[in-house]
Write a protein that holds these residues in place. Sequence first.
Motif, mmCIF file in Angstrom:
data_model
loop_
_atom_site.group_PDB
_atom_site.id
_atom_site.type_symbol
_atom_site.label_atom_id
_atom_site.label_comp_id
_atom_site.label_asym_id
_atom_site.label_seq_id
_atom_site.Cartn_x
_atom_site.Cartn_y
_atom_site.Cartn_z
ATOM 1 N N TYR A 48 2.864 10.530 -16.643
ATOM 2 C CA TYR A 48 3.528 9.394 -15.989
ATOM 3 C C TYR A 48 4.959 9.152 -16.449
ATOM 4 N N GLN A 49 5.478 9.951 -17.382
ATOM 5 C CA GLN A 49 6.778 9.632 -17.966
ATOM 6 C C GLN A 49 7.903 9.577 -16.937
ATOM 7 N N HIS A 50 7.959 10.525 -16.023
ATOM 8 C CA HIS A 50 9.071 10.548 -15.065
ATOM 9 C C HIS A 50 8.978 9.390 -14.077
ATOM 10 N N ARG A 51 7.788 9.119 -13.600
ATOM 11 C CA ARG A 51 7.607 8.018 -12.659
ATOM 12 C C ARG A 51 7.921 6.680 -13.314
ATOM 13 N N ASP A 132 3.243 -3.825 10.172
ATOM 14 C CA ASP A 132 2.678 -3.966 8.835
ATOM 15 C C ASP A 132 3.213 -2.936 7.862
ATOM 16 N N SER A 133 3.887 -1.907 8.350
ATOM 17 C CA SER A 133 4.413 -0.882 7.455
ATOM 18 C C SER A 133 5.650 -0.264 8.078
ATOM 19 N N PRO A 134 6.496 0.383 7.264
ATOM 20 C CA PRO A 134 7.680 1.040 7.821
ATOM 21 C C PRO A 134 7.281 2.090 8.853
ATOM 22 N N SER A 135 8.181 2.363 9.769
ATOM 23 C CA SER A 135 7.893 3.361 10.797
ATOM 24 C C SER A 135 7.774 4.740 10.162
ATOM 25 N N PRO A 136 7.083 5.672 10.824
ATOM 26 C CA PRO A 136 7.008 7.045 10.308
ATOM 27 C C PRO A 136 8.388 7.649 10.085
ATOM 28 N N LEU A 137 9.349 7.324 10.946
ATOM 29 C CA LEU A 137 10.705 7.845 10.784
ATOM 30 C C LEU A 137 11.338 7.318 9.505
ATOM 31 N N ASP A 138 11.172 6.005 9.245
ATOM 32 C CA ASP A 138 11.696 5.419 8.009
ATOM 33 C C ASP A 138 11.110 6.127 6.792
ATOM 34 N N GLN A 139 9.786 6.327 6.813
ATOM 35 C CA GLN A 139 9.122 6.946 5.675
ATOM 36 C C GLN A 139 9.607 8.382 5.480
ATOM 37 N N PHE A 140 9.709 9.136 6.576
ATOM 38 C CA PHE A 140 10.148 10.522 6.474
ATOM 39 C C PHE A 140 11.575 10.603 5.944
ATOM 40 N N GLU A 141 12.463 9.801 6.522
ATOM 41 C CA GLU A 141 13.866 9.880 6.125
ATOM 42 C C GLU A 141 14.061 9.431 4.681
ATOM 43 N N PHE A 142 13.303 8.421 4.252
ATOM 44 C CA PHE A 142 13.451 7.956 2.881
ATOM 45 C C PHE A 142 13.059 9.065 1.910
ATOM 46 N N ARG A 143 11.937 9.714 2.157
ATOM 47 C CA ARG A 143 11.465 10.759 1.242
ATOM 48 C C ARG A 143 12.366 11.987 1.295
ATOM 49 N N PHE A 168 7.875 4.026 -1.685
ATOM 50 C CA PHE A 168 8.219 5.376 -1.273
ATOM 51 C C PHE A 168 8.147 6.401 -2.395
ATOM 52 N N HIS A 169 8.564 6.036 -3.597
ATOM 53 C CA HIS A 169 8.471 6.982 -4.704
ATOM 54 C C HIS A 169 7.042 7.073 -5.243
ATOM 55 N N GLU A 170 6.422 5.916 -5.452
ATOM 56 C CA GLU A 170 5.073 5.895 -6.026
ATOM 57 C C GLU A 170 3.984 5.919 -4.959
ATOM 58 N N GLU A 171 4.380 5.749 -3.698
ATOM 59 C CA GLU A 171 3.452 5.778 -2.565
ATOM 60 C C GLU A 171 2.299 4.786 -2.738
ATOM 61 N N MET A 172 2.628 3.619 -3.272
ATOM 62 C CA MET A 172 1.626 2.566 -3.422
ATOM 63 C C MET A 172 1.425 1.845 -2.098
ATOM 64 N N ALA A 173 0.201 1.417 -1.847
ATOM 65 C CA ALA A 173 -0.075 0.581 -0.686
ATOM 66 C C ALA A 173 0.564 -0.792 -0.904
#
Length: 216
Positions: A48-51, A132-143, A168-173
Amino acid sequence: MGDVIPDMRGAVSSAIALAHAGELDNAAIARGLKRHDTELLDYLIETYQHRLMRYLMFLTSRREVAEDLFQEVWIRVLKRGSQYDGRARFDTWIFTIARNLVIDLSRKRVMASLDEMREGGDDERPFEIVEDSPSPLDQFEFRENAAELQKVMLTLEPSYREVLSLRFHEEMALEEISQVTRAPLSTVKSRLYRGLAALKPELTRLRALRISEADR
């Protein structure tokens, strides 16, 4: 592994073997922490050090502060490992510890509006959320553009960049982010969308750049 009594060596070795196979679950971590299993702790730090450092960097914007807090998080894990019962994800638990340490530090030192990370503040303003959540495009572009966006994220309000990092980094709900931040789900959604809105110009620029490069 001096802190582990001899008749538990087999169990600990099995736990570490499972860990390296990617099969160590939260319940196994909880049992190991209750035994003060130092080999397991070393494994968790490596995993977990990097995260954890990335999260602390986004909260504090200062590497030296993040490094000090990183050490303190693992001291807390070592001292209070028996408090972890395995019902929540381990990463949710350590991110909560990290956040609490940042807030404690903010009481002693002047830092960039960390009090806004508590309930209230900007979240008292009305904000309509359609989805309820960012669009698939938002998620793809962010990553896809995470490395380029990190510098921009550091200019955002701490409460916004925290939620963006966890999402987006930790992919938490969103519900898990609510647990870490101790904020209502509606507040988490508000911060997420405000943060995404602040990043939109940069996302648009990067999208145009990719299209331009593809057309060459």
